[in-house]
Write an enzyme that holds these catalytic residues in place. Structure first.
Site, PDB file in Angstrom:
ATOM      1  N   GLY A 112      74.200 102.255 -12.164  1.00 57.68           N
ATOM      2  CA  GLY A 112      73.694 103.530 -12.662  1.00 57.68           C
ATOM      3  C   GLY A 112      72.178 103.628 -12.609  1.00 57.68           C
ATOM      4  O   GLY A 112      71.621 104.724 -12.560  1.00 57.68           O
ATOM      5  N   GLU A 115      71.511 104.752  -9.184  1.00 56.87           N
ATOM      6  CA  GLU A 115      71.955 106.152  -9.106  1.00 56.87           C
ATOM      7  C   GLU A 115      70.970 107.087  -9.806  1.00 56.87           C
ATOM      8  O   GLU A 115      70.693 108.188  -9.338  1.00 56.87           O
ATOM      9  CB  GLU A 115      73.354 106.267  -9.723  1.00 56.87           C
ATOM     10  N   GLU A 135      78.989  97.656  -8.849  1.00 55.73           N
ATOM     11  CA  GLU A 135      80.179  98.034  -9.619  1.00 55.73           C
ATOM     12  C   GLU A 135      81.454  97.359  -9.133  1.00 55.73           C
ATOM     13  O   GLU A 135      82.371  97.099  -9.913  1.00 55.73           O
ATOM     14  CB  GLU A 135      80.373  99.557  -9.591  1.00 55.73           C
TER      15      GLU A 135
HETATM   16  N1  CAA Z   1      75.016  96.744 -19.523  1.00 53.51           N
HETATM   17  C1  CAA Z   1      74.875  96.157 -20.729  1.00 53.51           C
HETATM   18  N2  CAA Z   1      74.029  95.121 -20.947  1.00 53.51           N
HETATM   19  C2  CAA Z   1      73.294  94.673 -19.915  1.00 53.51           C
HETATM   20  C3  CAA Z   1      73.397  95.235 -18.641  1.00 53.51           C
HETATM   21  C4  CAA Z   1      74.282  96.343 -18.462  1.00 53.51           C
HETATM   22  N3  CAA Z   1      74.442  96.973 -17.290  1.00 53.51           N
HETATM   23  N4  CAA Z   1      72.569  94.574 -17.807  1.00 53.51           N
HETATM   24  C5  CAA Z   1      71.957  93.638 -18.542  1.00 53.51           C
HETATM   25  N5  CAA Z   1      72.389  93.690 -19.817  1.00 53.51           N
HETATM   26  C6  CAA Z   1      71.986  92.839 -20.943  1.00 53.51           C
HETATM   27  C7  CAA Z   1      72.619  91.463 -20.838  1.00 53.51           C
HETATM   28  O1  CAA Z   1      73.948  91.487 -21.327  1.00 53.51           O
HETATM   29  C8  CAA Z   1      71.694  90.635 -21.690  1.00 53.51           C
HETATM   30  O2  CAA Z   1      71.999  90.892 -23.037  1.00 53.51           O
HETATM   31  P1  CAA Z   1      72.005  89.659 -24.113  1.00 53.51           P
HETATM   32  O3  CAA Z   1      70.580  89.174 -24.127  1.00 53.51           O
HETATM   33  O4  CAA Z   1      72.431  90.307 -25.377  1.00 53.51           O
HETATM   34  O5  CAA Z   1      72.941  88.639 -23.565  1.00 53.51           O
HETATM   35  C9  CAA Z   1      70.320  91.269 -21.420  1.00 53.51           C
HETATM   36  O6  CAA Z   1      70.601  92.571 -20.894  1.00 53.51           O
HETATM   37  C10 CAA Z   1      69.541  90.505 -20.373  1.00 53.51           C
HETATM   38  O7  CAA Z   1      70.341  90.376 -19.213  1.00 53.51           O
HETATM   39  P2  CAA Z   1      70.634  88.955 -18.492  1.00 53.51           P
HETATM   40  O8  CAA Z   1      70.567  87.837 -19.483  1.00 53.51           O
HETATM   41  O9  CAA Z   1      71.881  89.104 -17.709  1.00 53.51           O
HETATM   42  O10 CAA Z   1      69.343  88.893 -17.528  1.00 53.51           O
HETATM   43  P3  CAA Z   1      69.221  88.128 -16.148  1.00 53.51           P
HETATM   44  O11 CAA Z   1      67.791  88.222 -15.795  1.00 53.51           O
HETATM   45  O12 CAA Z   1      69.881  86.804 -16.205  1.00 53.51           O
HETATM   46  O13 CAA Z   1      70.083  89.013 -15.107  1.00 53.51           O
HETATM   47  C11 CAA Z   1      70.840  91.076 -14.063  1.00 53.51           C
HETATM   48  C12 CAA Z   1      69.693  90.318 -14.773  1.00 53.51           C
HETATM   49  C13 CAA Z   1      71.126  90.403 -12.713  1.00 53.51           C
HETATM   50  C14 CAA Z   1      70.383  92.502 -13.854  1.00 53.51           C
HETATM   51  C15 CAA Z   1      72.116  91.015 -14.920  1.00 53.51           C
HETATM   52  O14 CAA Z   1      71.779  91.422 -16.238  1.00 53.51           O
HETATM   53  C16 CAA Z   1      73.221  91.911 -14.452  1.00 53.51           C
HETATM   54  O15 CAA Z   1      73.917  91.577 -13.498  1.00 53.51           O
HETATM   55  N6  CAA Z   1      73.440  93.092 -15.122  1.00 53.51           N
HETATM   56  C17 CAA Z   1      74.524  93.996 -14.814  1.00 53.51           C
HETATM   57  C18 CAA Z   1      74.264  94.778 -13.555  1.00 53.51           C
HETATM   58  C19 CAA Z   1      75.427  95.686 -13.255  1.00 53.51           C
HETATM   59  O16 CAA Z   1      76.531  95.248 -13.013  1.00 53.51           O
HETATM   60  N7  CAA Z   1      75.190  97.019 -13.249  1.00 53.51           N
HETATM   61  C20 CAA Z   1      76.190  98.014 -12.972  1.00 53.51           C
HETATM   62  C21 CAA Z   1      76.765  98.545 -14.250  1.00 53.51           C
HETATM   63  S1  CAA Z   1      78.164  99.594 -13.988  1.00 53.51           S
HETATM   64  C22 CAA Z   1      77.540 101.113 -13.638  1.00 53.51           C
HETATM   65  O17 CAA Z   1      76.365 101.307 -13.607  1.00 53.51           O
HETATM   66  C23 CAA Z   1      78.549 102.208 -13.395  1.00 53.51           C
HETATM   67  C24 CAA Z   1      77.989 103.452 -12.782  1.00 53.51           C
HETATM   68  O18 CAA Z   1      78.088 103.680 -11.602  1.00 53.51           O
HETATM   69  C25 CAA Z   1      77.383 104.479 -13.610  1.00 53.51           C
END
Ligand code: CAA
Length: 261
Positions: A112, A115, A135
């Site tokens: 997102g 996006e 995703e």
């Molecule tokens: N949703 C909720 N929480 C999130 C998040 C997300 N998308 N991305 C990061 N966070 C949170 C983590 O859970 C973590 O929280 P805690 O400290 O409470 O554990 C905090 O942010 C820091 O993140 P990381 O410890 O994971 O940080 P990192 O540097 O190790 O990794 C990252 C960074 C690679 C971006 C990793 O956080 C990640 O993969 N995030 C998810 C990315 C993702 O999958 N995004 C797509 C979401 S779905 C979507 O967006 C649907 C749509 O089309 C609208």
């Protein structure tokens, strides 16, 4: 919530005519939860009727523009709930905002977040910007324009590879592929976005809004219809004071003083 009550965004005026919205959930890498998006929509509604704002800059932190929709908030949702409530439909309000929005992207712009950047009109990227639509790794697909806007920007094969494998791509790739207009020097992306926004805000706002409508029409219409729409917008501007002011200023070798009327 009003400006003084926002918890997940900051709103500032970094330059004349420019308003800046900073996504501000740093601990969650600016994951886009419903509070944040409702505040973002509310802020934009306020700015749309604020005559002192000609252009908006949207940014996040150095580490993350936004790491996507908030996965923790949506993980337990059921089909009936997301379908009946048309989950994510409120995100489209931003793409209907009529003043230009310049996205200044540092760090992660994933899911997102990517996006959201693509809903903006111009994207400037810091060298550390990372884009992607991960995703597929969550058992879903992009839900806020990723399959559509990324495909328009990158073409089918690249968009397919990114959406189907969930692999990220770099600022340099995003620039080479035309998703962002350019990569800006380290540490300078917000300043540069404010500069671009300031330039836009210094133009006549009627022409700016018409230009935005025209370019956006290129994504919605056939070439014939788009050219027709453009010509009509062009004609309409002859009903404005700014057209007379702009063209007379040129003829008199003066600087135009826009009236936005
Ligand atoms: N949703 C909720 N929480 C999130 C998040 C997300 N998308 N991305 C990061 N966070 C949170 C983590 O859970 C973590 O929280 P805690 O400290 O409470 O554990 C905090 O942010 C820091 O993140 P990381 O410890 O994971 O940080 P990192 O540097 O190790 O990794 C990252 C960074 C690679 C971006 C990793 O956080 C990640 O993969 N995030 C998810 C990315 C993702 O999958 N995004 C797509 C979401 S779905 C979507 O967006 C649907 C749509 O089309 C609208």
């Amino acid at each position: 919530a009003g400006p003084g009550e926002y918890t997940s965004i900051l709103v500032s005026q970094p330059a004349p005519g420019v308003s800046q919205i900073t996504l501000n959930r740093p601990k969650a890498l600016n994951a886009l939860n419903s509070t944040l998006f409702h505040e973002l929509n509310a802020a934009l509604r306020t700015l749309s009727s604020d005559d002192s704002t000609g252009c908006v800059v949207l940014t996040g932190s150095d580490k993350a523009f936004a790491a996507g929709a908030d996965i923790k908030e949506m993980k337990d949702k059921q089909f009936a709930e997301v379908y009946k409530g048309d989950f994510l439909a409120h995100w489209t309000e931003l793409s209907g905002f009529r003043k230009p929005i310049v996205a200044a992207v540092s760090g992660y712009a994933l899911g997102g977040g990517c996006e959201l950047a693509m809903m903006c009109d111009i994207i400037l990227a810091a060298p550390n910007a990372v884009f992607g639509q991960p995703e597929i790794n969550l058992g879903v697909i992009p839900g806020a324009g990723g399959t559509q806007r990324l495909t328009h920007a990158l073409g089918k094969s690249r968009a397919m590879e990114i959406v189907l494998t969930g692999k990220n791509f770099s600022a340099a790739e995003a620039a080479e592929w035309g998703l962002v207009s350019r990569v800006v020097q380290e540490g300078a992306v917000v300043d540069e976005a404010v500069k671009v926004a300031g330039k836009i805000a210094g133009k006549g706002m009627l022409a700016v809004q018409a230009a935005k409508e025209g370019v956006n029409a290129a994504y919605e219409m056939s070439l014939t219809n788009g050219l027709h729409f453009e010509r009509r917008l062009f004609h309409q501007l002859f009903a404005t004071n700014d057209q007379k002011i702009g063209m007379n200023a040129f003829a008199n070798k003066e600087k135009a003083k826009w009236t936005n009327s």
